[in-house]
Write a protein that holds these residues in place. Structure first.
Motif, PDB file in Angstrom:
ATOM      1  N   ASP A 331       0.826  -1.206   0.000  1.00 22.90           N
ATOM      2  CA  ASP A 331       0.000   0.000   0.000  1.00 22.90           C
ATOM      3  C   ASP A 331       0.859   1.254   0.000  1.00 22.90           C
ATOM      4  OD1 ASP A 331      -2.305  -1.557   0.076  1.00 22.90           O
ATOM      5  OD2 ASP A 331      -2.305  -1.635   2.263  1.00 22.90           O
ATOM      6  N   VAL A 332       1.961   1.214   0.760  1.00 25.39           N
ATOM      7  CA  VAL A 332       2.881   2.357   0.795  1.00 25.39           C
ATOM      8  C   VAL A 332       3.552   2.533  -0.562  1.00 25.39           C
ATOM      9  CG1 VAL A 332       4.965   3.289   1.874  1.00 25.39           C
ATOM     10  CG2 VAL A 332       3.270   2.100   3.275  1.00 25.39           C
ATOM     11  N   ALA A 333       4.016   1.426  -1.161  1.00 30.00           N
ATOM     12  CA  ALA A 333       4.677   1.504  -2.471  1.00 30.00           C
ATOM     13  C   ALA A 333       3.723   2.029  -3.533  1.00 30.00           C
ATOM     14  CB  ALA A 333       5.213   0.128  -2.860  1.00 30.00           C
ATOM     15  N   LEU A 334       2.462   1.582  -3.497  1.00 36.76           N
ATOM     16  CA  LEU A 334       1.478   2.051  -4.473  1.00 36.76           C
ATOM     17  C   LEU A 334       1.191   3.539  -4.278  1.00 36.76           C
ATOM     18  CD1 LEU A 334      -0.389   1.059  -6.771  1.00 36.76           C
ATOM     19  CD2 LEU A 334      -2.168   0.704  -5.048  1.00 36.76           C
ATOM     20  N   ALA A 335       1.099   3.969  -3.020  1.00 37.50           N
ATOM     21  CA  ALA A 335       0.835   5.382  -2.739  1.00 37.50           C
ATOM     22  C   ALA A 335       1.975   6.277  -3.213  1.00 37.50           C
ATOM     23  CB  ALA A 335       0.604   5.579  -1.235  1.00 37.50           C
ATOM     24  N   ALA A 336       3.190   5.755  -3.238  1.00 34.51           N
ATOM     25  CA  ALA A 336       4.351   6.563  -3.632  1.00 34.51           C
ATOM     26  C   ALA A 336       4.483   6.723  -5.141  1.00 34.51           C
ATOM     27  CB  ALA A 336       5.624   5.926  -3.080  1.00 34.51           C
ATOM     28  N   THR A 337       3.656   6.055  -5.924  1.00 35.84           N
ATOM     29  CA  THR A 337       3.839   6.012  -7.378  1.00 35.84           C
ATOM     30  C   THR A 337       3.673   7.377  -8.029  1.00 35.84           C
ATOM     31  OG1 THR A 337       3.025   3.726  -7.417  1.00 35.84           O
ATOM     32  CG2 THR A 337       3.067   4.915  -9.502  1.00 35.84           C
ATOM     33  N   ILE A 338       2.516   8.026  -7.836  1.00 36.05           N
ATOM     34  CA  ILE A 338       2.256   9.298  -8.524  1.00 36.05           C
ATOM     35  C   ILE A 338       3.204  10.404  -8.045  1.00 36.05           C
ATOM     36  CG2 ILE A 338       0.552  11.129  -8.881  1.00 36.05           C
ATOM     37  CD1 ILE A 338      -1.594   9.000  -9.030  1.00 36.05           C
ATOM     38  N   PRO A 339       3.449  10.572  -6.731  1.00 40.32           N
ATOM     39  CA  PRO A 339       4.421  11.592  -6.323  1.00 40.32           C
ATOM     40  C   PRO A 339       5.796  11.401  -6.950  1.00 40.32           C
ATOM     41  CG  PRO A 339       3.136  10.902  -4.431  1.00 40.32           C
ATOM     42  CD  PRO A 339       2.753   9.989  -5.555  1.00 40.32           C
ATOM     43  N   SER A 340       6.256  10.148  -7.072  1.00 35.45           N
ATOM     44  CA  SER A 340       7.565   9.937  -7.689  1.00 35.45           C
ATOM     45  C   SER A 340       7.534  10.279  -9.175  1.00 35.45           C
ATOM     46  CB  SER A 340       8.024   8.488  -7.485  1.00 35.45           C
ATOM     47  OG  SER A 340       7.177   7.576  -8.153  1.00 35.45           O
ATOM     48  N   VAL A 341       6.409   9.995  -9.851  1.00 36.79           N
ATOM     49  CA  VAL A 341       6.269  10.378 -11.261  1.00 36.79           C
ATOM     50  C   VAL A 341       6.322  11.901 -11.395  1.00 36.79           C
ATOM     51  CG1 VAL A 341       4.652  10.465 -13.206  1.00 36.79           C
ATOM     52  CG2 VAL A 341       5.004   8.317 -11.972  1.00 36.79           C
ATOM     53  N   LEU A 342       5.619  12.616 -10.535  1.00 33.74           N
ATOM     54  CA  LEU A 342       5.630  14.082 -10.579  1.00 33.74           C
ATOM     55  C   LEU A 342       7.036  14.622 -10.347  1.00 33.74           C
ATOM     56  CD1 LEU A 342       2.361  14.958  -8.603  1.00 33.74           C
ATOM     57  CD2 LEU A 342       2.695  14.838 -11.079  1.00 33.74           C
ATOM     58  N   TYR A 343       7.753  14.004  -9.433  1.00 33.92           N
ATOM     59  CA  TYR A 343       9.114  14.465  -9.141  1.00 33.92           C
ATOM     60  C   TYR A 343      10.014  14.315 -10.359  1.00 33.92           C
ATOM     61  CZ  TYR A 343      13.736  14.611  -6.975  1.00 33.92           C
ATOM     62  OH  TYR A 343      15.034  14.920  -6.665  1.00 33.92           O
ATOM     63  N   TYR A 344       9.964  13.161 -11.008  1.00 31.16           N
ATOM     64  CA  TYR A 344      10.835  12.948 -12.161  1.00 31.16           C
ATOM     65  C   TYR A 344      10.384  13.745 -13.380  1.00 31.16           C
ATOM     66  CZ  TYR A 344      13.773   9.563  -9.856  1.00 31.16           C
ATOM     67  OH  TYR A 344      14.678   8.980  -9.010  1.00 31.16           O
ATOM     68  N   VAL A 345       9.079  13.990 -13.516  1.00 32.70           N
ATOM     69  CA  VAL A 345       8.617  14.898 -14.573  1.00 32.70           C
ATOM     70  C   VAL A 345       9.207  16.284 -14.344  1.00 32.70           C
ATOM     71  CG1 VAL A 345       6.589  16.143 -15.431  1.00 32.70           C
ATOM     72  CG2 VAL A 345       6.498  13.670 -15.148  1.00 32.70           C
ATOM     73  N   GLY A 346       9.207  16.718 -13.077  1.00 24.62           N
ATOM     74  CA  GLY A 346       9.799  18.017 -12.756  1.00 24.62           C
ATOM     75  C   GLY A 346      11.274  18.079 -13.081  1.00 24.62           C
ATOM     76  N   LEU A 347      12.023  17.015 -12.770  1.00 22.96           N
ATOM     77  CA  LEU A 347      13.452  16.999 -13.079  1.00 22.96           C
ATOM     78  C   LEU A 347      13.694  17.031 -14.584  1.00 22.96           C
ATOM     79  CD1 LEU A 347      15.072  14.473 -10.559  1.00 22.96           C
ATOM     80  CD2 LEU A 347      15.068  16.965 -10.493  1.00 22.96           C
ATOM     81  N   PHE A 348      12.910  16.262 -15.343  1.00 24.27           N
ATOM     82  CA  PHE A 348      13.046  16.274 -16.799  1.00 24.27           C
ATOM     83  C   PHE A 348      12.773  17.672 -17.348  1.00 24.27           C
ATOM     84  CE2 PHE A 348      13.207  11.656 -17.138  1.00 24.27           C
ATOM     85  CZ  PHE A 348      13.909  11.480 -18.318  1.00 24.27           C
ATOM     86  N   ALA A 349      11.726  18.319 -16.829  1.00 27.86           N
ATOM     87  CA  ALA A 349      11.389  19.668 -17.302  1.00 27.86           C
ATOM     88  C   ALA A 349      12.487  20.657 -16.956  1.00 27.86           C
ATOM     89  CB  ALA A 349      10.055  20.106 -16.695  1.00 27.86           C
ATOM     90  N   GLN A 350      13.073  20.531 -15.770  1.00 31.68           N
ATOM     91  CA  GLN A 350      14.176  21.419 -15.371  1.00 31.68           C
ATOM     92  C   GLN A 350      15.368  21.247 -16.309  1.00 31.68           C
ATOM     93  OE1 GLN A 350      14.069  23.773 -12.992  1.00 31.68           O
ATOM     94  NE2 GLN A 350      13.839  22.875 -10.968  1.00 31.68           N
ATOM     95  N   VAL A 351      15.732  19.996 -16.546  1.00 29.78           N
ATOM     96  CA  VAL A 351      16.889  19.707 -17.395  1.00 29.78           C
ATOM     97  C   VAL A 351      16.653  20.191 -18.818  1.00 29.78           C
ATOM     98  CG1 VAL A 351      18.150  17.809 -18.479  1.00 29.78           C
ATOM     99  CG2 VAL A 351      17.744  17.793 -16.017  1.00 29.78           C
ATOM    100  N   ASP A 352      15.460  19.961 -19.350  1.00 30.55           N
ATOM    101  CA  ASP A 352      15.151  20.371 -20.721  1.00 30.55           C
ATOM    102  C   ASP A 352      15.214  21.891 -20.864  1.00 30.55           C
ATOM    103  OD1 ASP A 352      14.067  19.503 -23.445  1.00 30.55           O
ATOM    104  OD2 ASP A 352      12.586  21.004 -22.833  1.00 30.55           O
ATOM    105  N   ALA A 353      14.652  22.601 -19.877  1.00 28.84           N
ATOM    106  CA  ALA A 353      14.665  24.062 -19.941  1.00 28.84           C
ATOM    107  C   ALA A 353      16.095  24.595 -19.833  1.00 28.84           C
ATOM    108  CB  ALA A 353      13.796  24.643 -18.825  1.00 28.84           C
ATOM    109  N   TYR A 354      16.889  24.004 -18.956  1.00 28.45           N
ATOM    110  CA  TYR A 354      18.282  24.436 -18.806  1.00 28.45           C
ATOM    111  C   TYR A 354      19.062  24.190 -20.096  1.00 28.45           C
ATOM    112  CZ  TYR A 354      23.023  24.742 -16.886  1.00 28.45           C
ATOM    113  OH  TYR A 354      24.332  25.092 -16.647  1.00 28.45           O
ATOM    114  N   ALA A 355      18.884  22.997 -20.690  1.00 22.33           N
ATOM    115  CA  ALA A 355      19.601  22.672 -21.921  1.00 22.33           C
ATOM    116  C   ALA A 355      19.186  23.593 -23.060  1.00 22.33           C
ATOM    117  CB  ALA A 355      19.347  21.214 -22.296  1.00 22.33           C
ATOM    118  N   ALA A 356      17.892  23.920 -23.157  1.00 20.52           N
ATOM    119  CA  ALA A 356      17.424  24.819 -24.214  1.00 20.52           C
ATOM    120  C   ALA A 356      17.971  26.224 -24.011  1.00 20.52           C
ATOM    121  CB  ALA A 356      15.898  24.839 -24.229  1.00 20.52           C
ATOM    122  N   ARG A 357      17.980  26.689 -22.783  1.00 22.75           N
ATOM    123  CA  ARG A 357      18.474  28.041 -22.488  1.00 22.75           C
ATOM    124  C   ARG A 357      19.956  28.174 -22.828  1.00 22.75           C
ATOM    125  NH1 ARG A 357      17.052  32.362 -18.672  1.00 22.75           N
ATOM    126  NH2 ARG A 357      18.899  33.274 -17.697  1.00 22.75           N
TER     127      ARG A 357
END
Length: 742
Positions: A331-357
Motif C-alpha cells: 500500500d505504501v509503495a502504491l501510494a508513492a507512485t504518482i508523487p515519484s512520477v511528478l518528481y521525475y517529470v519536474g526533473l526532466f522539465a528542469q533539465v530540458d529548460a536548462y539545456a534549451a536556455r
C-alpha cells in the motif's frame, strides 16, 4: 586514404557501476569504515547467511527448529545478537582509531553486545509469561538490559553520528524524569531506572518495536533482492537503456542521468549508493556535453534522491512507515507512485529548460549503445521486477516476494549467459515462466534448492556469468554490511517509540499542538515541514520519520487529514536534507565525483530539485494523488495531468526558459517578473482544490490560468520582438561567444 573511409565514431563503454564503486552502505553519515579480514570476515559471512536463513524460516514457517516454535521476540533478539555486534568491528569509535586492526575495546563491546542479546533472548519467553516488561524483572535481566541500552547508544553514534545520538539519547532517558514540571506539555508518567530498562528491552513497543519488526519481516528480503540486482549487473543494464533512449535529446546526458538514476532507485532504496554508482557514469558524460561540474553534480544528487521515493523498492523508512500505519508495504509503495512520477517529470522539465536556455546538444547516436542490444542483454531484470510487483500488489506476499524474485533473478542471470549453444530469447522467456510457476507452486525453499542445483550444473557452461563460491561469499558479505548498519540505526531509534509509549504523553501532546496551531491545518503542516527539514539536517531519514510520526502525525490526523498522506508528508520532508545545505549528503557525494565545490553543488541541487518542496503539499490537499479513497483512479488521473501541466511552467520559470515561448532573457527587464509569475501560476494550476482548500478544483484551475495566460502572452510578444530586432541578434551572439569562452 579518401575522406569516405573515415573511422567510425567510438561507442561509449559502460562498466558495471555497482561493481566498481564502493557503495555498499545505506545511510551512514560516517566515512571511515573498517574492512573485516580473515576470521572476522568469515564470521560476518556465516552469520549473515544464518540471518537470511532465520528470516526465510520465520516468514515461510519452515520449522528449522524441530519441536520448537520460536516467538517473534526471540527471533528479533537472535537477529540482534547475530548482526549488531559487528557494528563495533566495522565502524571505528573515533577518527584516530585504527582501520588495519581491531582494538581491544571494540572486541569487548562486541562480546558485551552478543552476550547481553543472547541472555535477553533466553529470558524473553519468561518476560512475556510473567509481565517483566512492566515490573519484577530479575536483577540479571536488568543488568543485561542496561548493557544493551549502552551498546545501542554507542552503535547509534558510530553509524549515525553524534547528531543522531544526541537526538535519541535524551528521549530514551525521558521516562525517568517525565513528571518534571519544566517539561510542560511533555509531562507524563514517571518510571524508575529498573522499570524503564525493563520496558525498553522486554516490551514489544521499544527495542523490539516497529523498526526492528520492519527489519525482520520485510527489510531483510528486499535488501537481499537489491544486492542480487547489484551483483548480477542491473546497474549497467539500466544505464545502457537510459543512454540508448535519452542520449540524443538536447541535454541528453542530463536526461540520461535522471532516467538511469530513477531506474536504479526503483530497486535500490539508497540515495548515496545511487549517487556513487550512477554518478560515476552520468556526471562525466554531462560535463563532456557542456554542463558545468556543479550543475552536473546537482542533477545527479536530485535524480538519486528518487531512490527513496520510487516504487517498488523504497528506502528502509517506507517499511517502517508500513508498520507504523499497520498496513501492508504494498500500500505504501502504491501510494508513492504518482508523487515519484511528478518528481521525475519536474526533473526532466528542469533539465530540458536548462539545456534549451544554454543550447546544449545531445550525444551523437553513433556513440551510444543500441536499445535492442541493451534490452536483449538484460531483459530479465525487467521481468523479475514485474514478478515482484505482481506478488506485492496482486498476491499481497510482501515478505515472500523479494525471496522469490531474488532466486528467479539469479537463475535467469545464469541462463542468459554465453554458452556453447545459443538459447534464443523465446526459449529463455519460456524457462523463466516455468521457473516462476515452480516457485509459486513448490514454495521458496524447494525453488531455491532447485535453483541452486541448476546453477551448479550451469556453471560449467556459462563461464561469463559464473556465480561460483567467491561470488556467493561476496554477495553475503555485502548483505552483512548493510544489515549491520541498518539494525544499529533501527534498533536504537526504536527506543524513541518506547519512551513516549511508556510515559503516555502522545495524546496530550497532539492536543497541545492543535491548540498552538489554532486548529489551522495549513499552519500545522508548515510547522511540521519546517520541523522535519530541521531534524533531517541532523538525523537519518528513518530516525527523523520515527521522531515526527510519534510527535506530529497524531495531531495532523486529528484534523481529519488522510493518514497515508500525513505519514508520506513527514517522510518526504525528512529526506529533503539529502539535497538541502548545510548537510546535503547526496549533493556532496556528487560534488566529489564532479570535482565541484560542495556547497555550490548543494545550493544548485536545491534549485534543480525545488519541485520536491511542492509535491508533499499537493498530495496532502488531495490524497487521490496517493491513490487513497474508494475509487481514486479517475480523480488521480485528472489531478496528475494538471500537476504535470503546472510543473512545466514552474520549471520554466525557475530555469528562465519556457517551452514554446523561448529564452526569457530576451524579455529584457521583464524577465524576472515573468519568471516569478510563471512559478506562481504553475503552482496554482498544480494545486488540488477542495478538501481543506477554500476553493474548488475548478476555481483553482481558473485562477491559475488567469495568472498564466496573460504572463505567457506578454512573454511571447517580448521574446518574439527581441528575436526580430537586429540589435538583439548581435547581443545574443556576444552572449553565446562569452559562454563558449567561459
Amino acid at each position: 586514404m579518401s575522406e569516405n573511409t573515415a573511422a567510425p565514431a567510438k561507442k561509449i563503454e559502460f562498466e558495471d557501476p555497482h561493481l566498481s564503486a564502493a557503495a555498499d552502505l545505506q545511510e551512514a553519515e560516517v566515512t571511515r569504515v573498517r574492512a573485516l579480514r580473515g576470521a572476522w570476515r568469515w564470521a560476518l559471512i556465516v552469520l549473515t547467511a544464518a540471518t537470511i536463513l532465520l528470516c526465510v524460516n520465520q516468514q515461510f514457517s519452515l520449522r528449522f527448529f524441530i519441536d520448537y516454535t520460536q516467538l517473534n521476540t526471540e527471533y528479533f533478539y537472535l537477529l540482534i545478537a547475530l548482526m549488531l555486534p559487528f557494528t563495533f568491528l566495522m565502524f571505528p569509535g573515533s577518527q584516530t582509531a585504527p582501520l588495519d586492526r581491531i582494538p581491544w575495546y571494540d572486541l569487548l563491546l562486541f562480546a558485551l553486545t552478543f552476550g547481553s542479546a543472547i541472555w535477553l533472548m533466553l529470558n524473553i519467553r519468561k518476560a512475556a509469561q510473567f509481565g517483566w516488561e512492566f515490573d519484577g524483572a530479575p536483577t540479571n535481566v536488568i543488568v543485561a538490559g542496561l548493557i544493551m541500552w549502552f551498546v545501542l547508544m554507542e552503535a547509534l553514534r558510530r553509524t549515525g553520528g553524534w547528531s543522531l545520538l544526541l537526538s535519541v539519547l535524551p528521549f530514551t532517558l525521558y521516562p525517568m524524569f517525565a513528571d518534571a514540571k519544566w517539561l510542560g506539555p511533555f509531562r507524563g508518567t514517571q518510571s524508575t531506572l529498573q522499570q524503564t530498562t525493563a520496558y525498553h528491552m522486554l516490551s514489544g513497543e521499544s527495542l523490539l518495536g516497529i523498526p526492528i519488526q520492519a527489519f525482520a519481516d520485510t527489510v531483510i528480503g528486499f535488501l537481499v533482492f537489491g544486492t542480487a540486482l547489484m551483483m548480477t549487473g542491473a546497474g549497467k543494464f539500466f544505464i545502457n537503456i537510459a543512454f540508448a533512449m535519452c542520449g540524443t535529446f538536447r541535454g541528453g546526458a542530463a536526461k540520461v542521468c535522471v532516467f538511469a538514476s530513477g531506474l536504479l532507485g526503483t530497486v535500490g532504496g539508497s540515495i548515496v549508493s545511487n549517487v556513487l554508482t550512477a554518478g560515476t557514469m552520468t556526471i562525466p558524460a554531462m560535463k563532456k556535453t557542456g554542463f558545468t561540474p556543479s550543475y552536473s553534480g546537482a542533477i545527479e544528487a536530485c535524480a538519486s534522491t528518487g531512490a527513496v521515493l520510487a516504487p517498488p523498492v523504497l528506502g528502509a523508512t517506507a517499511f517502517v512507515m508500513a508498520q507504523f500505519m499497520n498496513t501492508g508495504y504494498a500500500d505504501v509503495a502504491l501510494a508513492a507512485t504518482i508523487p515519484s512520477v511528478l518528481y521525475y517529470v519536474g526533473l526532466f522539465a528542469q533539465v530540458d529548460a536548462y539545456a534549451a536556455r544554454h543550447k546544449l546538444k545531445g550525444i551523437p547516436r553513433a556513440e551510444l549503445p543500441r536499445f535492442w542490444d541493451a534490452f536483449k542483454d538484460g531483459w530479465y531484470y525487467l521481468f523479475v521486477i514485474v514478478v515482484l510487483v505482481v506478488m506485492l500488489l496482486y498476491f499481497k506476499r510482501e515478505s515472500h516476494a523479494p525471496f522469490y524474485a531474488s532466486v528467479l533473478l539469479v537463475i535467469l542471470h545464469q541462463w542468459s549467459g554465453p554458452a556453447p549453444w545459443k538459447l534464443g530469447n523465446t526459449a529463455v522467456l519460456i524457462l523463466s515462466i516455468v521457473a516462476t510457476a515452480a516457485m509459486f507452486w513448490f514454495g521458496v525453499l524447494n525453488a531455491a534448492l532447485w535453483g541452486m542445483c541448476l546453477l551448479a550444473a550451469l556453471n560449467e557452461f556459462f563461464p561469463g556469468k559464473n556465480w561460483g563460491g567467491a561470488r556467493w561469499l561476496h554477495f553475503l558479505e555485502l548483505n552483512g554490511k548493510t544489515f549491520v548498519e541498518l539494525i544499529a540505526i533501527l534498533a536504537g531509534c526504536g527506543l524513541l517509540i518506547g519512551a513516549f509509549s511508556l510515559t503516555g504523553v502522545i495524546s496530550s501532546l497532539a492536543n497541545d499542538l492543535l491548540n498552538i496551531a489554532g486548529g489551522d491545518a495549513f499552519l500545522l503542516l508548515i510547522m511540521c515541514a519546517v520541523t522535519s527539514l530541521i531534524l533531517g539536517l541532523g538525523l537519518t531519514t528513518t530516525s527523523c520519520y520515527i521522531f515526527l510520526a510519534i510527535l506530529v502525525a497524531p495531531a495532523l490526523e486529528k484534523l481529519g487529514l488522510n493518514k497515508m498522506a500525513v505519514h508520506m508528508f513527514i517522510f518526504y520532508w525528512g529526506m529533503l536534507s539529502s539535497i538541502t545545505p548545510p548537510v546535503a549528503i547526496a549533493s556532496f557525494a556528487a560534488a566529489g565525483i564532479a570535482g565541484a565545490p560542495a556547497m555550490k553543488t548543494g545550493w544548485e541541487s536545491m534549485w534543480v530539485g525545488s519541485i520536491i518542496y511542492f509535491i508533499p503539499f499537493f498530495f496532502v490537499l488531495n490524497p487521490a494523488l496517493l491513490l487513497q479513497g474508494s475509487n481514486p483512479y479517475p480523480e488521480a488521473l485528472g489531478l496528475t495531468a494538471l500537476a504535470c501541466f503546472g510543473i512545466v511552467f514552474i520549471c520554466g520559470g525557475i530555469q528562465g526558459y519556457q517551452a514554446y515561448v523561448g529564452d526569457l532573457r530576451n524579455a529584457g527587464f521583464m524577465e524576472w517578473p515573468i519568471r516569478i509569475l510563471l512559478v506562481i501560476g504553475g503552482f496554482v494550476i498544480a494545486t488540488p482544490g477542495g478538501g481543506i482548500m477554500p476553493l474548488s478544483q475548478m476555481q483553482v484551475t481558473l485562477l491559475g490560468l488567469a495568472i498564466l495566460l496573460p504572463t505567457l502572452l506578454i512573454a511571447l510578444l517580448l521574446v518574439r520582438r527581441q528575436a526580430a530586432c537586429p540589435t538583439g541578434r548581435v547581443a545574443r551572439a556576444l552572449i553565446a561567444l562569452h559562454n563558449r569562452r567561459r
